[in-house]
Design a protein around this motif. Structure first.
Motif, PDB file in Angstrom:
ATOM      1  N   LEU A 171       7.044  -4.511   4.278  1.00  0.00           N
ATOM      2  CA  LEU A 171       7.578  -3.169   4.502  1.00  0.00           C
ATOM      3  C   LEU A 171       8.379  -3.105   5.793  1.00  0.00           C
ATOM      4  CD1 LEU A 171       7.679  -0.234   3.536  1.00  0.00           C
ATOM      5  CD2 LEU A 171       5.567   0.181   4.827  1.00  0.00           C
ATOM      6  N   ALA A 172       7.922  -3.816   6.821  1.00  0.00           N
ATOM      7  CA  ALA A 172       8.652  -3.798   8.095  1.00  0.00           C
ATOM      8  C   ALA A 172      10.042  -4.391   7.952  1.00  0.00           C
ATOM      9  CB  ALA A 172       7.846  -4.557   9.153  1.00  0.00           C
ATOM     10  N   VAL A 173      10.214  -5.360   7.056  1.00  0.00           N
ATOM     11  CA  VAL A 173      11.519  -5.994   6.875  1.00  0.00           C
ATOM     12  C   VAL A 173      12.516  -5.032   6.256  1.00  0.00           C
ATOM     13  CG1 VAL A 173      12.733  -7.836   5.641  1.00  0.00           C
ATOM     14  CG2 VAL A 173      10.560  -8.310   6.777  1.00  0.00           C
ATOM     15  N   VAL A 174      12.073  -4.226   5.303  1.00  0.00           N
ATOM     16  CA  VAL A 174      13.023  -3.406   4.537  1.00  0.00           C
ATOM     17  C   VAL A 174      12.946  -1.930   4.877  1.00  0.00           C
ATOM     18  CG1 VAL A 174      12.991  -5.046   2.623  1.00  0.00           C
ATOM     19  CG2 VAL A 174      11.379  -3.140   2.631  1.00  0.00           C
ATOM     20  N   VAL A 175      12.061  -1.522   5.786  1.00  0.00           N
ATOM     21  CA  VAL A 175      11.895  -0.091   6.017  1.00  0.00           C
ATOM     22  C   VAL A 175      13.161   0.573   6.555  1.00  0.00           C
ATOM     23  CG1 VAL A 175      10.981  -0.304   8.372  1.00  0.00           C
ATOM     24  CG2 VAL A 175      10.276   1.614   6.933  1.00  0.00           C
TER      25      VAL A 175
ATOM     26  N   PRO B 133     -14.115   2.147  11.958  1.00  0.00           N
ATOM     27  CA  PRO B 133     -12.969   3.063  12.081  1.00  0.00           C
ATOM     28  C   PRO B 133     -11.658   2.364  12.412  1.00  0.00           C
ATOM     29  CG  PRO B 133     -14.898   3.950  13.201  1.00  0.00           C
ATOM     30  CD  PRO B 133     -15.241   2.553  12.800  1.00  0.00           C
ATOM     31  N   VAL B 134     -11.731   1.292  13.211  1.00  0.00           N
ATOM     32  CA  VAL B 134     -10.492   0.581  13.556  1.00  0.00           C
ATOM     33  C   VAL B 134      -9.856  -0.035  12.314  1.00  0.00           C
ATOM     34  CG1 VAL B 134      -9.532  -1.314  14.908  1.00  0.00           C
ATOM     35  CG2 VAL B 134     -11.303   0.147  15.893  1.00  0.00           C
ATOM     36  N   ALA B 135     -10.682  -0.675  11.505  1.00  0.00           N
ATOM     37  CA  ALA B 135     -10.158  -1.293  10.289  1.00  0.00           C
ATOM     38  C   ALA B 135      -9.648  -0.253   9.309  1.00  0.00           C
ATOM     39  CB  ALA B 135     -11.247  -2.144   9.640  1.00  0.00           C
ATOM     40  N   TRP B 136     -10.280   0.921   9.282  1.00  0.00           N
ATOM     41  CA  TRP B 136      -9.834   1.953   8.346  1.00  0.00           C
ATOM     42  C   TRP B 136      -8.506   2.571   8.786  1.00  0.00           C
ATOM     43  CZ3 TRP B 136     -15.224   4.551   9.055  1.00  0.00           C
ATOM     44  CH2 TRP B 136     -16.209   3.716   8.519  1.00  0.00           C
ATOM     45  N   ALA B 137      -8.351   2.796  10.082  1.00  0.00           N
ATOM     46  CA  ALA B 137      -7.181   3.530  10.574  1.00  0.00           C
ATOM     47  C   ALA B 137      -5.998   2.632  10.900  1.00  0.00           C
ATOM     48  CB  ALA B 137      -7.563   4.329  11.819  1.00  0.00           C
ATOM     49  N   LEU B 138      -6.228   1.335  11.095  1.00  0.00           N
ATOM     50  CA  LEU B 138      -5.138   0.452  11.522  1.00  0.00           C
ATOM     51  C   LEU B 138      -3.980   0.416  10.529  1.00  0.00           C
ATOM     52  CD1 LEU B 138      -4.135  -1.489  13.653  1.00  0.00           C
ATOM     53  CD2 LEU B 138      -5.363  -3.336  12.466  1.00  0.00           C
ATOM     54  N   PRO B 139      -4.207   0.241   9.212  1.00  0.00           N
ATOM     55  CA  PRO B 139      -3.051   0.247   8.287  1.00  0.00           C
ATOM     56  C   PRO B 139      -2.272   1.548   8.314  1.00  0.00           C
ATOM     57  CG  PRO B 139      -4.986  -0.675   7.223  1.00  0.00           C
ATOM     58  CD  PRO B 139      -5.454  -0.066   8.502  1.00  0.00           C
ATOM     59  N   ALA B 140      -2.961   2.674   8.436  1.00  0.00           N
ATOM     60  CA  ALA B 140      -2.249   3.950   8.464  1.00  0.00           C
ATOM     61  C   ALA B 140      -1.406   4.076   9.726  1.00  0.00           C
ATOM     62  CB  ALA B 140      -3.256   5.098   8.376  1.00  0.00           C
ATOM     63  N   VAL B 141      -1.964   3.657  10.863  1.00  0.00           N
ATOM     64  CA  VAL B 141      -1.209   3.748  12.117  1.00  0.00           C
ATOM     65  C   VAL B 141       0.033   2.860  12.064  1.00  0.00           C
ATOM     66  CG1 VAL B 141      -1.311   3.260  14.583  1.00  0.00           C
ATOM     67  CG2 VAL B 141      -3.245   4.381  13.459  1.00  0.00           C
ATOM     68  N   VAL B 142      -0.124   1.637  11.576  1.00  0.00           N
ATOM     69  CA  VAL B 142       1.022   0.730  11.488  1.00  0.00           C
ATOM     70  C   VAL B 142       2.053   1.263  10.509  1.00  0.00           C
ATOM     71  CG1 VAL B 142       1.723  -1.604  10.867  1.00  0.00           C
ATOM     72  CG2 VAL B 142      -0.382  -1.242  12.145  1.00  0.00           C
ATOM     73  N   ALA B 143       1.608   1.832   9.388  1.00  0.00           N
ATOM     74  CA  ALA B 143       2.555   2.381   8.413  1.00  0.00           C
ATOM     75  C   ALA B 143       3.344   3.541   9.010  1.00  0.00           C
ATOM     76  CB  ALA B 143       1.812   2.830   7.164  1.00  0.00           C
ATOM     77  N   VAL B 144       2.679   4.379   9.818  1.00  0.00           N
ATOM     78  CA  VAL B 144       3.391   5.483  10.469  1.00  0.00           C
ATOM     79  C   VAL B 144       4.406   4.947  11.471  1.00  0.00           C
ATOM     80  CG1 VAL B 144       3.096   7.459  12.008  1.00  0.00           C
ATOM     81  CG2 VAL B 144       1.527   7.133  10.105  1.00  0.00           C
ATOM     82  N   LEU B 145       4.021   3.938  12.223  1.00  0.00           N
ATOM     83  CA  LEU B 145       4.964   3.334  13.170  1.00  0.00           C
ATOM     84  C   LEU B 145       6.161   2.726  12.455  1.00  0.00           C
ATOM     85  CD1 LEU B 145       2.480   1.633  15.678  1.00  0.00           C
ATOM     86  CD2 LEU B 145       3.763   3.770  15.981  1.00  0.00           C
ATOM     87  N   LEU B 146       5.908   2.134  11.310  1.00  0.00           N
ATOM     88  CA  LEU B 146       7.027   1.584  10.540  1.00  0.00           C
ATOM     89  C   LEU B 146       7.937   2.695  10.024  1.00  0.00           C
ATOM     90  CD1 LEU B 146       5.307  -1.290   8.526  1.00  0.00           C
ATOM     91  CD2 LEU B 146       6.767  -1.467  10.554  1.00  0.00           C
TER      92      LEU B 146
END
Length: 729
Positions: free
Chosen positions: A321-325, A562-575
């Motif tokens: 996703l980071a490559v094509v976002v 909580p870190v494992a649960w929230a990490l993908p969402a945080v990275v997706a928002v940053l992307l």
């Protein structure tokens, strides 16, 4: 003066004293001698004993006897004694009044009070019930219809007398035998066995399903009874946690699997669709001497290196996703971020699903089995006793254990465990009522009555204690004097009316006959709701294990939490924020006509945010700038591109519902189509389920037919929608 001789005077004195001596020796018997009181209770003695008229009659009889003895010839022999009456003549029957020795009235006999029938609590084990089943099997094997019918009646009677909700192992055997007979063409015998299986286990879904199938094969036109059995089967599955838990676990697993597959498919499709533009911009980062094919090869190698490292699924998707976002639309970015955030929460959802649906092997299952009171409960009884000895048993476990022991005739053990349960929680109306039933079986009617009164006060809406009190009052009335019977029967009628007002079904309830007065059939026992013991189905350990396993697969190297649960969402928002910087970074985009990169670095004259490349602008927007032959060649190129894009969209749409929409720009609708399609596909392929239910699950066609219909239907709908989308409708 005449003097009489001394001897004459002595003779006259003896003559005068003779009647007095006889009278003293033949005294009339008293009432105490005439009436033998025996061992009668005060309320069973005849009232004629204390009647003054009877006393007067007795006195007159005594006077008559004395007068007769006075007129008897007197004996002058010195020291002579009158003969006494034998003692047997002085004893009367118990309960009779004094009778005249001269032929008076016959003695009055008071009928004895009826003797109370004992309350029976026969002791029965699972092995004894299974012996009846073995007799049935032998009778069926030898075609002994009479013995088989007798064994069937015994099984039905035992189920009722043991107050068992079901006899599931026996019903499963009957269902299997019914299937064999149905395949052999003996439809009548198969129906008989299936109906017996339902009678012994009304809440067993496989038995209901089998009976419904046989009804459909026997008389297809009678749809009502077929639908009735199917409805009862599905209701039983919904109410039975042994079947409800696996069904929910399978459904939740399919949803999580469909969500994960949709995320992978969407991110993959977006990457394949937009990666050429990322490689184009990557070429601008390298020296000008590097050819485009070299920069493209280098970019592919870098992506392959990142994907081949020891990363989990979520990091790989984030890299793609980071490559094509920067080349995605706003809607595509938001949808991708939502899907990736949900995928990061999948371990938490799977762990919670396991915790909620866990039932087998937990104390809750032991309580469930003991409450139903059927076969195979002895193992649960042993486990609960072991936990009780280790001081680890809870209140629902002890109460269900005591209730099971009470129904099986182990009354002393039941009393012990009821007391242990009351030490953990006192004042529970259900416990008091069940404990009172046990005391009735032990003969302590007064103690049982006190517990019933306490139960009715603890829960005035419960009908069982009122009904049981009425039974005790009726039994007590049979032992009371006549003047007290009416009062006791009034109390029984009041208690019965209260019970029937709370539970209308008691109007049709008949107590068991006195010839076989069973405790389980005489007294009512309240049912413990599922909410009281379902919390004992503790699946925390299993949930943590599932969460850790799925977390290691999706996001290795990060501890579950909580870190494992929230990490993908945080990275997706940053992307997503990174994608907003596409304009400032001068990222290229796709030309809406020919599909080539519209790059401002390659063609500085392009307007920021334009949707056409430089060639299309010169050919189609600027008239007369390009010769006609080149214009026609570009038009042919655009036509070929559009045809190729259509063929690719239809191809991927045929393989995966919604994929064609994603290639054509309808990302949200394509994601919905893909989710439903993947859910139906998973349900079809995993029709056996991930968690197995006892004694089998629903028939295969109830799983495959809806899944296949959904799969075909959603696929046809997606193709129809893709066709309309490509046409611009």
């Amino acid at each position: 003066m005449i003097r009489l001789p001394l001897s004459s005077l002595l003779l006259w004195g003896l003559f005068l004293l003779t009647p007095a001596l006889a009278s003293a020796q033949l005294e009339a018997p008293t009432r105490i001698q005439e009436v033998d009181p025996g061992l009668l209770e005060p309320d069973l003695q005849d009232e004629s004993v204390d009647n003054p008229d009877s006393d007067d009659a007795g006195s007159s009889d005594e006077d008559a006897a004395e007068s007769e003895r006075d007129e008897a010839p007197r004996k002058s022999a010195r020291g002579a004694k009158a003969k006494e009456e034998p003692p047997s003549a002085q004893v009367r029957p118990a309960g009779g009044g004094p009778a005249s020795q001269a032929g008076g009235a016959a003695p009055v006999v008071v009928p004895p009070r009826p003797v109370l029938s004992p309350v029976l609590a026969p002791r029965m084990t699972d092995d004894e019930v299974l012996q009846v089943w073995e007799r049935w099997r032998k009778a069926r094997a030898t075609n002994d219809s009479a013995s088989a019918q007798k064994a069937q009646r015994e099984l039905a009677t035992l189920k009722q007398e043991l107050l068992a909700a079901d006899l599931e192992p026996i019903s499963v055997g009957l269902v299997r035998e019914a299937k064999v007979r149905g395949r052999a063409g003996d439809m009548a015998g198969a129906l008989t066995l299936a109906e017996l299986a339902v009678e012994l286990s009304p809440q067993l879904p496989p038995a209901r399903f089998e009976l419904g199938e046989l009804y459909a094969l026997d008389a297809p036109e009678k749809v009502g009874r077929v639908l009735g059995q199917l409805r009862a089967a599905f209701v039983s599955m919904a109410l039975d946690p042994r079947y409800r838990g696996p069904a929910l676990a399978d459904l939740g697993s399919l949803l999580l699997l469909a969500w994960s597959a949709t995320t992978v498919a969407l991110v993959g499709l977006l990457f394949v669709r937009r990666v050429r533009y990322a490689l184009h911009d990557f070429h601008h980062l390298l020296p000008r001497a590097v050819a485009r094919w070299q920069s493209a090869l280098l970019g592919v190698l870098l992506l392959g290196l990142a994907l081949t490292l020891g990363m989990g699924l979520v990091p790989r998707l984030l890299v793609l996703l980071a490559v094509v976002v920067p080349y995605l639309t706003r809607r595509e970015r938001v949808l991708s971020a939502v899907l990736l955030a949900g995928l990061g929460l999948a371990p938490l959802a799977a762990g919670q699903l396991t915790r909620v649906t866990a039932f087998a092997g937990t104390p809750a299952e032991d309580v469930f089995v003991l409450e139903r009171g059927g076969l195979s409960a002895q193992g649960a009884m042993a486990r609960v006793k072991a936990r009780h000895e280790a001081r680890a048993a809870t209140y629902p476990e002890l109460m269900s254990l005591a209730y099971y022991e009470s129904r099986r005739g182990m009354l002393e053990d039941a009393r012990t465990h009821f007391k242990a349960a009351s030490a953990l929680r006192s004042g529970d109306a259900r416990l008091l009522t069940r404990f009172g039933n046990t005391l009735v079986g032990l003969g302590d009617a007064d103690g049982a009555a006190q517990l019933y009164v306490q139960a009715s006060q603890a829960d005035p809406r419960m009908a069982a204690p009122h009904y049981n009190l009425a039974q005790l009052y009726r039994r007590k009335a049979k032992t009371l004097p006549d003047e007290e019977v009416g009062k006791e029967l009034d109390r029984a009628a009041t208690a019965t009316a209260s019970a029937q007002a709370l539970d209308g079904s008691l109007l049709l309830r008949e107590p068991p006959p006195d010839e076989r007065l069973l405790l389980n059939l005489l007294m009512l026992s309240p049912v413990v709701p599922e909410s009281e013991w379902l919390s004992l189905a503790d699946g925390r350990v299993a949930g943590q294990r599932v969460e850790a396993q799925l977390g290691r697969w999706l996001l290795p190297g990060v501890s579950p939490g909580p870190v494992a649960w929230a990490l993908p969402a945080v990275v997706a928002v940053l992307l997503g924020l990174w994608g907003l910087l596409a304009e400032k970074l001068k990222a290229s985009n796709a030309c809406e006509r020919c599909g080539r990169p519209a790059c401002r670095r390659c063609d500085p004259e392009l307007v920021s945010g334009g949707t056409q490349c430089g060639q299309c602008v010169n050919v189609f927007s600027r008239r007369g700038l390009v010769p006609q032959n080149r214009r026609q060649r570009k038009a042919d190129q655009v036509e070929r591109h559009q045809a190729w894009a259509g063929r690719v969209a239809y191809a991927v749409g045929a393989l995966l519902s919604g994929a064609g929409h994603v290639f054509s720009g309808g990302t949200v609708r394509g994601a919905l189509y893909a989710f439903v399609f993947l859910f139906a596909l998973a349900a079809t392929l995993l029709h056996q389920g991930l968690v197995r239910a006892p004694y089998g699950d629903a028939p295969l066609y109830f799983k495959l037919v809806p899944a296949v219909l959904l799969l075909v239907g959603i696929h046809l709908m997606s193709l129809r929608g893709l066709r309309r989308l490509r046409r611009g409708e």
